[in-house]
Scaffold this active site. Structure first.
Site, short mmCIF file in Angstrom:
data_model
loop_
_atom_site.label_atom_id
_atom_site.label_comp_id
_atom_site.label_asym_id
_atom_site.label_seq_id
_atom_site.Cartn_x
_atom_site.Cartn_y
_atom_site.Cartn_z
CB SER A 110 -18.74 5.13 5.70
OG SER A 110 -19.99 5.67 6.09
CD GLN A 112 -23.54 5.13 7.22
OE1 GLN A 112 -24.67 5.59 7.36
NE2 GLN A 112 -22.72 5.53 6.26
CG HIS A 114 -27.53 6.45 11.44
ND1 HIS A 114 -26.69 7.33 10.79
CD2 HIS A 114 -27.94 5.55 10.49
CE1 HIS A 114 -26.62 7.00 9.51
NE2 HIS A 114 -27.36 5.93 9.31
CE LYS A 137 -29.05 9.88 7.99
NZ LYS A 137 -27.70 9.93 7.37
CD GLU A 139 -29.96 5.73 7.27
OE1 GLU A 139 -29.44 6.82 6.97
OE2 GLU A 139 -29.36 4.65 7.14
CG HIS A 278 -25.95 0.61 8.56
ND1 HIS A 278 -26.17 1.22 9.78
CD2 HIS A 278 -26.08 1.60 7.63
CE1 HIS A 278 -26.44 2.51 9.59
NE2 HIS A 278 -26.38 2.76 8.29
NE ARG A 297 -20.03 9.20 6.82
CZ ARG A 297 -20.57 10.38 7.13
NH1 ARG A 297 -20.02 11.11 8.09
NH2 ARG A 297 -21.63 10.81 6.50
CE LYS A 303 -19.30 12.05 3.03
NZ LYS A 303 -20.78 11.99 3.13
#
Length: 423
Positions: A110, A112, A114, A137, A139, A278, A297, A303
Site C-alpha cells: 500500500s 502508506q 507511519h 514505526k 523502518e 512510501h 494507508r 485494507k
C-alpha cells in the site's frame, strides 16, 4: 553456570497474498534453509511474503537449541532481560525494541506512512482497532535483489512535468491546485510544502467514479502507445499498467507521479522515517523496524484506508536524495553500518571473502539477531556448549556483549546482516 546467550532461531513465515510464490521467494529460500533437518518444504503455489526474526505477538521466533526448553524468543527474553544490554533493557522496558525481517514482494504494498510517537499515541486512543499500539514505526529496507519502491515526494519540477504530460493526472488535481504548485517553484519551502499538500490532498480525496474514469483513459492511452511500439518511460507507463493490473481503479496508481521511484541494487537502502509516504513495489529486501503495527494507508490496498489522517500527517518536503548510505566500520574492514537517526535499531552488513577462514563478530552492548544470507559457518562462543552450524537462511540470537567466532566451513564468500540497538 552462565546462562547460554547465543543460540539459533527459527523465524516465522507470513504468507500474505502480495508475497512471491514458492521458491521464487527469498523468504521461502531463507525459511527452509536455516533450521535443522528435516526442513520445511516449499509449496510452489503459496506466497512467502515475510520472514519475522524477533519478538511479536503474531510471530515470535522459536529457539532451536536443545539445551534451552522449548520457548519462544519473547518468553526467553522476559526471563533473561539482562541479555538485552543494560541501556536497551532500561530504555525499552525489558523488551527487544526491533523486529528483523526478510520481505519478498511480488504485488505492490500500500501507499502508506507511519506516525511519529505523538501521533501514534493519539491515533491509538481514537481508533485502537486500526492503530493497535502507541509506538512509532520507523523502518529501513536494504535490498537483497533489485528492489523497487516509492519513497518521499519528488522534486516539484518533476511533478509539474507529469502534470503537463499526463492530463488525467492534472484533471484529478484540478487547475487551481496545479497552478498553485507551478507558481510555488519560485517561492520558499513553506509555500512549496503547502502547494504540494493541496495537490496531493485533491488527488487522494477525488471521487471514486472520477478516479476510475481518468485511470481507464490513461491506461487505454498508454496501452495504445505501447502497442504501437512507443516508449512510455517518460510517464512511467509500464509501472502504471502494472499497478492498474494489480489494483484496478485504485487512486494509488497515480501516486507514482508524486513520489520518488527508487530501484535499489543489492546492499542499497532506503530509510522510512515518520510521516514519509512510501510503498514497496517489487523485489526482495531485509527490513528492520521498531516494534509497532501502526500504518496509515491510502491506496493500493484492500485494507482500511485513512486518507484524511495521511494527507494531514505527511512530510511535504520534496527531495530527490532518498538513498540511505551505510558507513564503513573503522574496526572491521568487512563491516558496513546502517545507523538511522532513531534509537530503536541499527543494521550491520558483513561481507567476508571466502579466503578468510575465521571471522570475529563484533561484540556490542545490545542483543542482536544475525541472518546468514550466503555462505556456511560454525559459530562458537564461550557460553555455547557446542559449535552451532549455520548455512544460508540460518538465524542466530546473540546476547549483549557476547563474543562470537564464525569459522567458514566452505571457501565461499559470506554475506550476513545483523540487527541490534546501539544506544
Amino acid at each position: 553456570m552462565a546462562v547460554q546467550q547465543v543460540f539459533p532461531l527459527s523465524g516465522v513465515v507470513q504468507q500474505y497474498a502480495w508475497g512471491k510464490t514458492g521458491s521464487n521467494s527469498e523468504v521461502a529460500r531463507r525459511a527452509t534453509g536455516g533450521g535443522p533437518p528435516p526442513r520445511a518444504r516449499v509449496a510452489g503455489d503459496k506466497p512467502y511474503a515475510e520472514l519475522w526474526m524477533g519478538c511479536h505477538p503474531r510471530g515470535d521466533a522459536k529457539i532451536l537449541d536443545n539445551c534451552i526448553s522449548q520457548k519462544t524468543l519473547g518468553q526467553w527474553i522476559a526471563e533473561n532481560q539482562d541479555c538485552l544490554g543494560s541501556k536497551v533493557k532500561d530504555t525499552f522496558n525489558g523488551k527487544l525494541p526491533f523486529l528483523f525481517k526478510v520481505l519478498s514482494v511480488e504485488t505492490a504494498l500500500s501507499i502508506q506512512a507511519h506516525p511519529n510517537k505523538e501521533l501514534a499515541e493519539k491515533l491509538h486512543l481514537q481508533a485502537p482497532q486500526h492503530y493497535p499500539d502507541a509506538n512509532h514505526k520507523p523502518e529501513i529496507a536494504i535490498a537483497l535483489t533489485s528492489f523497487q519502491g516509492l519513497c518521499g515526494f519528488r522534486p516539484v519540477e518533476e511533478i509539474v512535468t507529469f502534470l503537463t504530460k499526463v492530463p488525467e493526472f492534472q484533471f484529478l488535481i484540478g487547475d487551481n491546485a496545479a497552478t498553485q504548485l507551478k507558481q510555488s517553484l519560485s517561492s520558499d519551502s513553506q509555500c512549496v510544502a503547502s502547494a504540494l499538500q493541496s495537490c496531493f490532498s485533491h488527488l487522494m480525496k477525488s471521487e471514486k467514479k472520477v478516479v476510475i474514469e481518468q485511470l481507464n483513459l490513461l491506461v487505454k492511452r498508454i496501452s495504445q502507445q505501447v502497442a504501437a511500439g512507443n516508449n512510455m518511460e517518460d510517464i512511467n507507463g509500464e509501472l502504471l499498467l502494472q499497478l492498474h493490473q494489480q489494483y484496478p481503479g485504485d487512486i494509488g496508481c497515480f501516486a507514482i507521479y508524486f513520489l520518488n521511484l527508487l530501484t535499489l541494487k543489492p546492499g542499497e537502502a532506503m530509510f522510512l522515517e515518520a510521516n514519509v509516504p512510501h510503498a514497496y513495489l517489487k523485489g526482495d529486501c531485509v527490513e528492520c523496524m521498531a516494534c509497532s503495527d501502526n500504518t496509515v494507508r491510502a491506496g493500493l490496498t484492500p485494507k482500511f484506508i485513512d486518507v484524511p489522517t495521511l494527507c494531514e500527517m505527511l512530510n511535504y518536503t520534496p527531495s530527490k536524495d532518498r538513498l540511505f548510505l551505510p558507513t564503513q566500520s573503522q574496526e572491521d574492514p568487512y563491516l558496513s553500518i546502517y545507523n538511522p537517526p532513531v534509537p530503536d535499531f541499527t543494521v550491520m552488513k558483513m561481507e567476508v571473502p571466502g579466503s578468510i577462514t575465521e571471522y570475529k563478530v563484533l561484540a556490542v552492548d545490545s542483543a542482536s539477531i544475525l541472518l546468514i544470507v550466503q555462505g556456511r559457518v560454525t559459530a562458537s562462543t564461550p557460553t555455547a556448549q557446542t559449535p552451532i552450524p549455520l548455512q544460508r537462511g540460518g538465524v542466530l540470537f546473540i546476547g549483549a556483549n557476547e563474543s562470537v567466532s564464525l569459522k567458514l566451513t566452505v571457501p565461499d564468500d559470506l554475506l550476513m546482516f545483523r540487527a541490534c540497538c546501539l544506544l
